[in-house]
Design a protein around this motif. Structure first.
Motif, PDB file in Angstrom:
ATOM      1  N   VAL A  69       0.841  -1.197   0.000  1.00  0.00           N
ATOM      2  CA  VAL A  69       0.000   0.000   0.000  1.00  0.00           C
ATOM      3  C   VAL A  69       0.881   1.255   0.000  1.00  0.00           C
ATOM      4  O   VAL A  69       0.619   2.218  -0.725  1.00  0.00           O
ATOM      5  CB  VAL A  69      -0.960  -0.002   1.211  1.00  0.00           C
ATOM      6  CG1 VAL A  69      -1.666   1.332   1.338  1.00  0.00           C
ATOM      7  CG2 VAL A  69      -1.973  -1.128   1.073  1.00  0.00           C
ATOM      8  N   LEU A  70       1.959   1.208   0.793  1.00  0.00           N
ATOM      9  CA  LEU A  70       2.860   2.367   0.847  1.00  0.00           C
ATOM     10  C   LEU A  70       3.530   2.613  -0.516  1.00  0.00           C
ATOM     11  O   LEU A  70       3.714   3.763  -0.921  1.00  0.00           O
ATOM     12  CB  LEU A  70       3.911   2.175   1.937  1.00  0.00           C
ATOM     13  CG  LEU A  70       3.391   2.381   3.367  1.00  0.00           C
ATOM     14  CD1 LEU A  70       4.421   1.908   4.389  1.00  0.00           C
ATOM     15  CD2 LEU A  70       3.032   3.842   3.629  1.00  0.00           C
ATOM     16  N   PHE A  71       3.881   1.534  -1.218  1.00  0.00           N
ATOM     17  CA  PHE A  71       4.471   1.710  -2.555  1.00  0.00           C
ATOM     18  C   PHE A  71       3.484   2.421  -3.480  1.00  0.00           C
ATOM     19  O   PHE A  71       3.840   3.351  -4.203  1.00  0.00           O
ATOM     20  CB  PHE A  71       4.825   0.347  -3.182  1.00  0.00           C
ATOM     21  CG  PHE A  71       5.981  -0.349  -2.510  1.00  0.00           C
ATOM     22  CD1 PHE A  71       7.010   0.379  -1.934  1.00  0.00           C
ATOM     23  CD2 PHE A  71       6.039  -1.729  -2.465  1.00  0.00           C
ATOM     24  CE1 PHE A  71       8.081  -0.260  -1.319  1.00  0.00           C
ATOM     25  CE2 PHE A  71       7.108  -2.383  -1.853  1.00  0.00           C
ATOM     26  CZ  PHE A  71       8.123  -1.642  -1.275  1.00  0.00           C
ATOM     27  N   ILE A  72       2.226   1.976  -3.424  1.00  0.00           N
ATOM     28  CA  ILE A  72       1.214   2.560  -4.310  1.00  0.00           C
ATOM     29  C   ILE A  72       0.972   4.029  -3.952  1.00  0.00           C
ATOM     30  O   ILE A  72       0.945   4.901  -4.819  1.00  0.00           O
ATOM     31  CB  ILE A  72      -0.099   1.753  -4.248  1.00  0.00           C
ATOM     32  CG1 ILE A  72       0.136   0.345  -4.808  1.00  0.00           C
ATOM     33  CG2 ILE A  72      -1.214   2.456  -5.022  1.00  0.00           C
ATOM     34  CD1 ILE A  72      -0.972  -0.637  -4.527  1.00  0.00           C
ATOM     35  N   LEU A  73       0.835   4.301  -2.644  1.00  0.00           N
ATOM     36  CA  LEU A  73       0.633   5.693  -2.218  1.00  0.00           C
ATOM     37  C   LEU A  73       1.821   6.557  -2.608  1.00  0.00           C
ATOM     38  O   LEU A  73       1.671   7.701  -3.035  1.00  0.00           O
ATOM     39  CB  LEU A  73       0.425   5.747  -0.704  1.00  0.00           C
ATOM     40  CG  LEU A  73      -0.923   5.231  -0.193  1.00  0.00           C
ATOM     41  CD1 LEU A  73      -0.959   5.294   1.328  1.00  0.00           C
ATOM     42  CD2 LEU A  73      -2.073   6.038  -0.779  1.00  0.00           C
ATOM     43  N   LEU A 120       6.505  -9.119  -3.604  1.00  0.00           N
ATOM     44  CA  LEU A 120       7.372  -9.068  -4.788  1.00  0.00           C
ATOM     45  C   LEU A 120       6.536  -8.929  -6.060  1.00  0.00           C
ATOM     46  O   LEU A 120       6.883  -8.184  -6.967  1.00  0.00           O
ATOM     47  CB  LEU A 120       8.230 -10.339  -4.883  1.00  0.00           C
ATOM     48  CG  LEU A 120       9.697 -10.178  -4.484  1.00  0.00           C
ATOM     49  CD1 LEU A 120       9.810 -10.053  -2.981  1.00  0.00           C
ATOM     50  CD2 LEU A 120      10.533 -11.327  -4.977  1.00  0.00           C
ATOM     51  N   ILE A 121       5.430  -9.658  -6.085  1.00  0.00           N
ATOM     52  CA  ILE A 121       4.581  -9.614  -7.272  1.00  0.00           C
ATOM     53  C   ILE A 121       3.976  -8.216  -7.455  1.00  0.00           C
ATOM     54  O   ILE A 121       4.020  -7.644  -8.547  1.00  0.00           O
ATOM     55  CB  ILE A 121       3.470 -10.677  -7.185  1.00  0.00           C
ATOM     56  CG1 ILE A 121       4.109 -12.076  -7.194  1.00  0.00           C
ATOM     57  CG2 ILE A 121       2.473 -10.537  -8.333  1.00  0.00           C
ATOM     58  CD1 ILE A 121       3.139 -13.205  -6.992  1.00  0.00           C
ATOM     59  N   ILE A 122       3.461  -7.663  -6.357  1.00  0.00           N
ATOM     60  CA  ILE A 122       2.825  -6.341  -6.456  1.00  0.00           C
ATOM     61  C   ILE A 122       3.848  -5.268  -6.825  1.00  0.00           C
ATOM     62  O   ILE A 122       3.665  -4.504  -7.784  1.00  0.00           O
ATOM     63  CB  ILE A 122       2.113  -5.970  -5.142  1.00  0.00           C
ATOM     64  CG1 ILE A 122       0.959  -6.943  -4.886  1.00  0.00           C
ATOM     65  CG2 ILE A 122       1.603  -4.528  -5.180  1.00  0.00           C
ATOM     66  CD1 ILE A 122       0.299  -6.795  -3.531  1.00  0.00           C
ATOM     67  N   ALA A 123       4.947  -5.214  -6.075  1.00  0.00           N
ATOM     68  CA  ALA A 123       5.960  -4.186  -6.343  1.00  0.00           C
ATOM     69  C   ALA A 123       6.505  -4.343  -7.761  1.00  0.00           C
ATOM     70  O   ALA A 123       6.643  -3.363  -8.496  1.00  0.00           O
ATOM     71  CB  ALA A 123       7.084  -4.288  -5.318  1.00  0.00           C
ATOM     72  N   GLY A 124       6.783  -5.582  -8.147  1.00  0.00           N
ATOM     73  CA  GLY A 124       7.314  -5.828  -9.488  1.00  0.00           C
ATOM     74  C   GLY A 124       6.339  -5.386 -10.568  1.00  0.00           C
ATOM     75  O   GLY A 124       6.731  -4.787 -11.563  1.00  0.00           O
ATOM     76  N   ALA A 125       5.050  -5.663 -10.334  1.00  0.00           N
ATOM     77  CA  ALA A 125       4.036  -5.284 -11.320  1.00  0.00           C
ATOM     78  C   ALA A 125       3.949  -3.762 -11.453  1.00  0.00           C
ATOM     79  O   ALA A 125       3.804  -3.232 -12.560  1.00  0.00           O
ATOM     80  CB  ALA A 125       2.675  -5.855 -10.928  1.00  0.00           C
TER      81      ALA A 125
END
Lengths: 459, 99
Positions: free
Chosen positions: A14-18, A234-239
């Protein structure tokens, strides 16, 4: 993996997306980067607390070495060298994925359950390694270790296709006998070659596309590793990174009006100026001096500065800002027109000018400023060529045809600071150089702008 | 195909969509920090690197893991620092005219 670990991974995602969301404005961008950093630290800390970890020695040692290298590189780098540093960091991200995937394979003693994991493992090794060697080549080109121009040889595309088929064949063989390590090593070796052969034919002004694409690969490599480890963060950040790279790649291609395939396989700019020297008619160019420019500025009310890669090469951003300030003191309206593909990576000119303290409100995107050229007294072009070439509008057989350009030719006067009359990366002669309203000022960007500063001061 | 991988694919597809939505809103002005910042995020491989180094059953796995920790840390530390440095330049225009 425990519940708490997974919850923390979710928070990190969530923090990566924000963090990325906050990049939508320069005002919040720095906080956004901090959000993303906190997410990364959380994910790291909770992983370090994992019960399964037996020995911390190598982890801590590795982190110290990595932090030292990364920290020093980030502190020392000149803003003009930013493209190659980003390329290099991309490469490290890619190879890290390769190492993790391979290490996981070793940890499982070669017993891989399920085709899905086999496919993920192979993709992780393939993409990670291609990212690594591809990025090294991009780095070498940008750093000037290697010739920047495209390197092509007969059957290059065929070779790349064969290499890729080779990976698939080896992958199928590995699937049938996953304890046989040689297959995997062969895949890594082929991927390493593929990274080199797919990047060497691309060069010069096409570099922004390559860098964006490698950026995307490094994300996809992390993603594939996430599938190998069944690790969702890893999947979310990588995507996210994969998506970001693809968007940038697309923006760069649109800005050059070329398809990705054309950039990757077209090898534009190999000869460098085929059409330029040819045309029999002798065209004359008048050489102007900094003093001439100062006289024009004396009567001008508005100036649009068009920076190009030549500005970065000459490191002329600071003295250019000095000139801009002088002009503003004289009541002249000064703005910068930024073509998205100017420079060697997306946003290159913006970073360079931000370093020289230029306020970002003055950096105007191409679509926003093009209509204003007609009401502008002077378009001051510094080290740009292809992005202002009017041939892009009408010359159907030109490699530039259809590429959106900055309408400098519509300004009352055009000053072009350039080292010579040579063509740009696309090898297309620029008729604007010979236009009556154009003032060609030959010289290195830094030297010429410095002279202009002096001349304006003496007015 | 087992259920775990199917869930992972769900997550992957949805994350791609979120990525597209969020990142198309980033202005060209910030494309370089976007690239270096997202590059730092791709250093998330460090999580896998830590696990494979720490739980390594063989020397080879540990060494590969450590190499992964080194390269991923370069990516994370370097990526975030350089992004912060760049973004700092974009926001410092208030103290202009210092020179």
């Amino acid at each position: 993996m425990g519940t708490i670990t997974n919850v923390v991974y979710l928070i990190a995602s969530v923090l990566f997306i924000l963090g990325l969301k906050k990049l939508s404005s320069p005002k919040t961008a720095r906080t956004g980067n901090m959000y993303s950093l906190v997410g990364m630290l959380l994910a790291m800390v909770i992983t370090l607390l994992d019960q399964g970890i037996l020995d911390y020695t190598y982890i801590i040692a590795g982190m110290i070495i990595g932090a030292a290298i990364g920290g020093i590189a980030a502190k020392k780098v000149e803003m003009t060298d930013m493209p190659q540093l980003v390329a290099l960091f991309n490469g490290f991200g890619g190879i890290a994925s390769t190492f993790v995937a391979y290490s996981e394979y070793v940890n499982q003693n070669g017993v891989i359950n399920g085709e899905d994991i086999v496919i993920s493992l192979i993709l992780s090794l393939l993409i990670g390694t291609v990212t690594f060697t591809g990025s090294l080549i991009a780095y070498a080109k940008l750093q000037g270790i290697m010739r920047g121009a495209p390197i092509v040889f007969k059957g290059q595309t065929v070779l790349n296709a064969i290499l890729l088929v080779g990976v698939v064949v080896l992958g199928v063989m590995f699937e049938m006998e996953s304890t046989f390590q040689a297959y995997l090593i062969a895949i890594v070796v082929i991927a390493a070659i593929l990274g080199v052969t797919s990047v060497i034919p691309i060069g010069g002004a096409d570099m922004p596309v390559v860098i964006s694409l490698l950026n995307s690969y490094s994300g996809l490599a992390a993603c594939a590793t996430g599938f190998v480890l069944t690790n969702n963060v890893l999947i979310i950040a990588g995507a996210l990174v994969g998506a970001s790279g693809i968007i940038l790649t697309n923006i760069m291609c649109v800005a050059m009006n070329r398809s990705l395939a054309n950039v990757l396989f077209g090898a534009v700019g190999v000869e460098g100026g085929t059409s330029a020297a040819g045309s029999g008619e002798q065209k004359t160019v008048t050489r102007y001096t900094a003093e001439d420019a100062a006289m024009i500025f004396d009567n001008a009310e508005s100036v649009i500065i068009v920076p190009g890669y030549g500005l970065a090469v000459a490191q002329a951003q600071h003295v250019l800002e000095e000139l801009a300030n002088l002009l503003e003191e004289r009541g002249i309206k000064v703005r910068y027109a930024i073509n998205p593909v100017a420079g060697r990576m997306p946003g290159h000119m913006n970073v360079l000018l931000a370093e020289a303290n230029v306020s970002y409100e003055k950096l105007v995107e191409m679509d926003m400023i093009n209509d204003d050229f007609a009401d502008t007294d002077v378009a001051l072009v510094i080290g740009a060529n292809d992005v202002i070439n009017p041939a892009a509008r009408y010359k159907k057989n030109s490699p530039l045809y259809g590429m959106p350009i900055l309408d400098c030719d519509k300004a009352q006067r055009v000053m072009i600071v350039k080292r010579s009359l040579s063509t740009g990366f696309a090898g297309e002669d620029n008729e604007l150089f010979y236009d009556d309203k154009t003032m060609m000022m030959f010289g290195d960007a830094k030297g010429m702008v410095t002279e202009m500063v002096k001349a304006v001061k003496e007015l | 195909m087992n259920e775990m991988i199917l869930i992972s694919i769900y997550i992957f597809v949805l994350a791609i969509f979120i990525g597209f939505e969020v990142i198309t809103k980033v202005p060209p002005l910030l494309h370089t920090p976007l690239m270096s910042g997202s590059n730092a995020i791709s250093g998330i491989t460090i999580v896998g690197a830590i696990l494979s180094t720490g739980t390594g059953h063989s020397m080879l796995a540990t060494v590969l893991g450590m190499l992964a920790v080194i390269t991923a840390t370069i990516n994370v530390v370097g990526g975030y620092m350089v992004t912060d440095r760049m973004l700092g330049m974009f926001t410092k225009d208030k103290k202009k005219g210092a020179k």
